[in-house]
Design an enzyme around this catalytic site. Structure first.
Site, mmCIF file in Angstrom:
data_model
loop_
_atom_site.group_PDB
_atom_site.id
_atom_site.type_symbol
_atom_site.label_atom_id
_atom_site.label_comp_id
_atom_site.label_asym_id
_atom_site.label_seq_id
_atom_site.Cartn_x
_atom_site.Cartn_y
_atom_site.Cartn_z
ATOM 1 N N SER A 167 55.343 82.831 101.653
ATOM 2 C CA SER A 167 55.360 84.046 100.859
ATOM 3 C C SER A 167 56.112 83.795 99.563
ATOM 4 C CB SER A 167 56.072 85.159 101.647
ATOM 5 O OG SER A 167 56.508 86.207 100.806
ATOM 6 N N TYR A 216 64.441 86.978 105.693
ATOM 7 C CA TYR A 216 63.007 86.677 105.627
ATOM 8 C C TYR A 216 62.745 85.577 104.607
ATOM 9 C CZ TYR A 216 58.065 87.387 104.411
ATOM 10 O OH TYR A 216 56.734 87.204 104.132
ATOM 11 N N LYS A 220 60.878 81.841 104.962
ATOM 12 C CA LYS A 220 59.701 81.458 104.189
ATOM 13 C C LYS A 220 59.964 80.205 103.343
ATOM 14 C CE LYS A 220 57.507 83.282 106.233
ATOM 15 N NZ LYS A 220 56.174 83.082 106.859
#
Length: 340
Positions: A167, A216, A220
Site C-alpha cells: 500500500s 499498518y 506494508k
C-alpha cells in the site's frame, strides 16, 4: 491505502484489463484473503485464464461459497471441467493455522505457480495475534512470510512467483520497531517492556487513529522489503510487491469517520488520486503481476499503477534501506524457525 506513483518507469508489457488474462493452463494458484474484496476480485479475474487449480484462503468456508461460484462462472469453456477451485482454511493471525494450510497444499501439490499474498488488516485497534505479534505486523507480514517459506519448494519447482499486496500507506512508516512487534520475556527484558509500555501510552492510546495507521504502515513497508529480500535470496522465484489504490472494499467501507478521512487524505497527498475504485479495478495490478510473462517482472520491484515499476528514487528512505531489509529477513527467519 495506495502507494505514490511519482517518478515511475514502465516495463515492456502491461495488462490494464482483466479481459487480457493470458492462458494459465496447468498452473496452480493460491490467493490469501480470497473470500472477499481484492482477493475475490483477483480470483475471478485469474479464473478466466483457466488454471489447473486455484486455492482461495480465508478463515471461514461459508464466505468462500459465492466467490467460488463466480470463479467457476468465469472459467473459459474449455476449462470448466478441468479447473479445480477450492477453499483453503488459513488464519494469518495464527501461525499454527498458517502451517496447517501450507502442509495441506504441500501434501496435494507438486508445484505452485503463483502465491498472491493479498490478505491483511488495516487500522484495527491495538491487539496481538495468537502468537503475540502486533496484529498488523503479525497478520500482514509474519503470517505471509511463514506461508511463503513453507511453500518455497513448490514455488521453486514451478519457477513460480510471489506477489505481495502492499500500500502507498507504507510511506507513513519511519522504520520497523522490532522491539515492540512482540513482547519480550524474562527478567532481562524489563527495560524493553518499559519502553514498549511508554510507546503504547504515547502512541496507541494518546493518538489511537494515528497509531494504528502507523502500525499498518510498518507492516506494508515490511511487504516491500521482504519481496525484495526474497527475490535476492531465491532468484528462481519471481517476487514483487504491488499497490491496488484506494479501493472500496469491506475493509475500507467498515471504517469509522476518522479512519476514512485518513485514507482519503493519504490517497490524495501521497498518490494524487481522488476517490475510491472498485475491487475489480483495484485488483488489476496484482492480477497483472500474477499473470504477465515472468520476464516482464523486475526482481523485487514495486509496481504502481498497473504494470508500472516505481523508480528507486520515488521510494521512501526506509523502503530503499537495504540494511533494514536484511535485518527484517534475519528477524523473520528467527521468528519462523520453530514453524518451518
Amino acid at each position: 491505502m495506495p502507494h505514490a506513483e511519482s517518478a515511475t518507469t514502465k516495463p515492456a508489457a502491461q495488462g490494464d484489463s482483466d479481459k487480457t488474462i493470458p492462458s494459465l493452463a496447468g498452473q496452480v494458484i493460491l490467493i490469501t484473503g480470497g473470500t472477499g474484496g481484492l482477493g475475490a476480485a483477483s480470483a475471478v479475474q485469474l479464473a478466466r485464464g483457466g488454471p489447473a487449480r486455484i486455492y482461495v484462503s480465508g478463515r471461514r468456508e461459508p464466505a468462500a461459497a459465492a466467490v467460488i461460484d463466480a470463479m467457476r462462472a468465469a472459467l473459459p469453456t474449455s476449462s470448466t471441467s478441468s479447473t479445480d477451485v477450492r477453499f483453503l482454511r488459513c488464519d494469518l493471525a495464527d501461525l499454527a493455522s498458517v502451517r496447517a494450510a501450507a502442509d495441506e497444499v504441500l501434501a496435494r501439490e507438486a508445484r505452485l505457480d503463483v502465491l498472491l499474498a493479498n490478505a491483511g488488516v488495516a487500522a484495527v485497534p491495538p491487539a496481538r495475534t495468537s502468537d503475540g505479534y502486533e496484529v498488523h505486523f503479525g497478520t500482514n507480514h509474519v503470517g505471509h512470510a511463514l506461508l511463503v517459506r513453507k511453500l518455497l519448494p513448490l514455488l521453486q519447482a514451478a519457477r513460480g512467483r510471489v506477489v505481495f499486496v502492499t500500500s502507498f500507506g507504507y510511506r507513513g512508516a519511519w522504520g520497523i520497531p522490532f522491539a515492540s512487534i512482540k513482547p519480550q520475556e524474562g527478567a532481562a527484558a524489563t527495560e524493553g517492556k518499559q519502553q514498549q509500555q511508554q510507546q503504547r501510552q504515547s502512541q496507541e492510546w494518546t493518538v489511537p487513529v494515528v497509531s494504528r495507521w502507523t502500525r499498518y504502515a510498518e507492516s506494508k513497508l515490511a511487504n516491500i522489503l521482504y519481496a525484495r529480500e526474497l527475490a535476492e535470496r531465491y532468484p528462481e522465484v519471481a517476487s514483487v510487491s504491488v499497490t491496488p489504490g484506494f479501493v472500496a472494499t469491506g475493509m475500507t467501507e467498515g471504517m469509522g469517520l476518522w479512519d476514512r478521512a485518513m485514507v482519503r487524505a493519504g490517497s490524495h497527498l501521497f498518490s494524487g488520486r481522488r476517490g475510491m475504485v472498485s475491487a475489480e479495478d483495484g485488483a488489476r495490478n496484482q492480477v497483472w503481476a500474477a499473470s504477465v510473462d515472468r520476464g516482464a517482472l523486475a526482481a523485487g520491484g514495486l509496481y504502481d499503477p498497473v504494470g508500472v515499476l516505481a523508480a528507486e528514487k520515488s521510494l521512501t528512505g526506509p523502503a530503499r534501506d537495504r540494511e533494514l531489509g536484511r535485518r527484517l529477513w534475519d528477524w523473520t527467519e528467527g521468528e519462523l524457525k520453530g514453524w518451518l
